[in-house]
Design a protein around this motif. Structure first.
Motif, PDB file in Angstrom:
ATOM      1  N   VAL A  58       0.837  -1.197   0.000  1.00  0.00           N
ATOM      2  CA  VAL A  58       0.000   0.000   0.000  1.00  0.00           C
ATOM      3  C   VAL A  58       0.874   1.251   0.000  1.00  0.00           C
ATOM      4  O   VAL A  58       0.610   2.214  -0.736  1.00  0.00           O
ATOM      5  CB  VAL A  58      -0.942   0.006   1.214  1.00  0.00           C
ATOM      6  CG1 VAL A  58      -1.787   1.268   1.233  1.00  0.00           C
ATOM      7  CG2 VAL A  58      -1.837  -1.224   1.193  1.00  0.00           C
ATOM      8  N   THR A  59       1.932   1.260   0.810  1.00  0.00           N
ATOM      9  CA  THR A  59       2.840   2.406   0.863  1.00  0.00           C
ATOM     10  C   THR A  59       3.493   2.646  -0.489  1.00  0.00           C
ATOM     11  O   THR A  59       3.620   3.786  -0.945  1.00  0.00           O
ATOM     12  CB  THR A  59       3.925   2.180   1.926  1.00  0.00           C
ATOM     13  OG1 THR A  59       3.301   1.963   3.196  1.00  0.00           O
ATOM     14  CG2 THR A  59       4.852   3.380   2.019  1.00  0.00           C
ATOM     15  N   ALA A  60       3.901   1.558  -1.163  1.00  0.00           N
ATOM     16  CA  ALA A  60       4.531   1.686  -2.481  1.00  0.00           C
ATOM     17  C   ALA A  60       3.558   2.259  -3.506  1.00  0.00           C
ATOM     18  O   ALA A  60       3.948   3.054  -4.370  1.00  0.00           O
ATOM     19  CB  ALA A  60       5.033   0.318  -2.943  1.00  0.00           C
ATOM     20  N   VAL A  61       2.285   1.891  -3.414  1.00  0.00           N
ATOM     21  CA  VAL A  61       1.272   2.439  -4.315  1.00  0.00           C
ATOM     22  C   VAL A  61       1.160   3.951  -4.113  1.00  0.00           C
ATOM     23  O   VAL A  61       1.143   4.731  -5.069  1.00  0.00           O
ATOM     24  CB  VAL A  61      -0.101   1.768  -4.080  1.00  0.00           C
ATOM     25  CG1 VAL A  61      -1.202   2.536  -4.787  1.00  0.00           C
ATOM     26  CG2 VAL A  61      -0.075   0.334  -4.560  1.00  0.00           C
ATOM     27  N   LEU A  62       1.088   4.384  -2.890  1.00  0.00           N
ATOM     28  CA  LEU A  62       0.923   5.808  -2.582  1.00  0.00           C
ATOM     29  C   LEU A  62       2.168   6.616  -2.940  1.00  0.00           C
ATOM     30  O   LEU A  62       2.069   7.815  -3.226  1.00  0.00           O
ATOM     31  CB  LEU A  62       0.580   5.985  -1.101  1.00  0.00           C
ATOM     32  CG  LEU A  62      -0.709   5.300  -0.642  1.00  0.00           C
ATOM     33  CD1 LEU A  62      -0.924   5.506   0.855  1.00  0.00           C
ATOM     34  CD2 LEU A  62      -1.912   5.819  -1.414  1.00  0.00           C
TER      35      LEU A  62
END
Length: 295
Positions: A58-62
């Motif tokens: 999720v962090t990588a997506v953001l």
């Protein structure tokens, strides 16, 4: 999105953000629904992507500067681009130690002050499994920092050896705490119930589903049977642990006997409590997309 039943509420929230903050990235994070990202994404177009990996995904997506082109290199995602619905490669779960649980009053104002019942929950087996000794240390720290001695632990997929290790770690620290636990029928052997009680466990909630062997085999696809359900519930009750059975009703293949058998298993085992709730069909299944066909 912890379970399929959460999808409707998450989609409703995403629609609001689409109207009020159109530039915000809307991610449906379903860490427990591994392998079902495409099915979730197919149900609604209000999410920019669906992630079934750990928090690092999720962090990588953001952090991706050029979505959705940059998302193609990330694992455990499903999103739409010019070619349609696209799924990326499956990837391993996040590794490394889990973050320490935090319930500071500036984050959770309800924990501030005295003269109240404070129950802290701790996830043992979410997107990253918490080491039993680390979990025991967290409980000891929370008990000291919050002055709390009641906790609820969640981890339905945890094996019996993990529970034994956690109980031993709590006993070793001599903690004077009481906790409840969301457990698994298959992984809670009756002999372990006495050790769990000694470590402070006073209640375990089990997803039993039904008292019908037919439905356990053909609908719920459980690896345990009615005999194991009864053995586990009685074992906990005999050790002084309040066993709570969660039953699902109605469901396909119901007839008179399956309707009567959930009542029979409650009558035979006499659990401390029984909760009856509608089933939770998986996204993409016929039951989920055509519920009216199943009654």
């Amino acid at each position: 999105v912890e379970r399929p039943a959460d999808l409707a509420a998450a989609a409703a929230a995403a629609r609001v953000f689409r109207e009020t903050a159109p530039r915000a990235v809307r991610v449906a994070w379903a860490p427990r629904m591994t392998g079902m990202a495409e099915a979730v994404a197919a149900e609604t177009d209000c999410f920019d992507c669906v992630a079934t990996g750990g928090a690092a995904t999720v962090t990588a997506v953001l952090d991706a500067p050029d979505a959705p082109r940059a998302w193609a290199a990330l694992p455990n995602l499903c999103f739409r681009d010019a070619s349609g619905l696209r799924s990326t490669r499956p990837g391993p779960a996040d590794t490394g130690p889990a973050c320490a649980a935090g319930f500071a009053p500036d984050i959770y104002p309800a924990f501030a002050g005295d003269a109240k019942l404070r129950i802290a929950g701790l996830e043992l087996d979410g997107w990253r499994r918490r080491d039993p000794h680390s979990a025991a240390e967290d409980l000891a720290r929370l008990a000291k920092d919050l002055g709390a001695n009641m906790f609820h632990l969640r981890g339905q997929a945890l094996p019996a050896l993990y529970l034994d290790a956690l109980g031993q770690a709590l006993l070793h620290r001599g903690l004077s705490i009481r906790y409840s636990y969301t457990g698994n029928v298959e992984h809670t052997a009756p002999p372990a119930a006495h050790r769990l009680w000694a470590s402070g466990c006073r209640a375990i909630e089990f997803q039993v589903d039904t008292g019908s062997q037919l439905l356990l085999d053909r609908v719920f696809r459980r690896s345990f049977g009615v005999a194991r359900i009864e053995q586990t519930l009685r074992g906990c009750q005999g050790a002084g642990i309040a066993a709570i059975a969660r039953l699902a009703y109605p469901c396909p293949l119901d007839d008179y006997n399956p309707r009567a058998e959930p009542l029979r298993i409650v009558e035979r085992t006499r659990p401390y409590g029984a909760v009856v709730e509608p089933p939770d069909p998986l996204p993409g299944s016929a039951w989920f997309t055509q519920p009216e066909a199943f009654g």
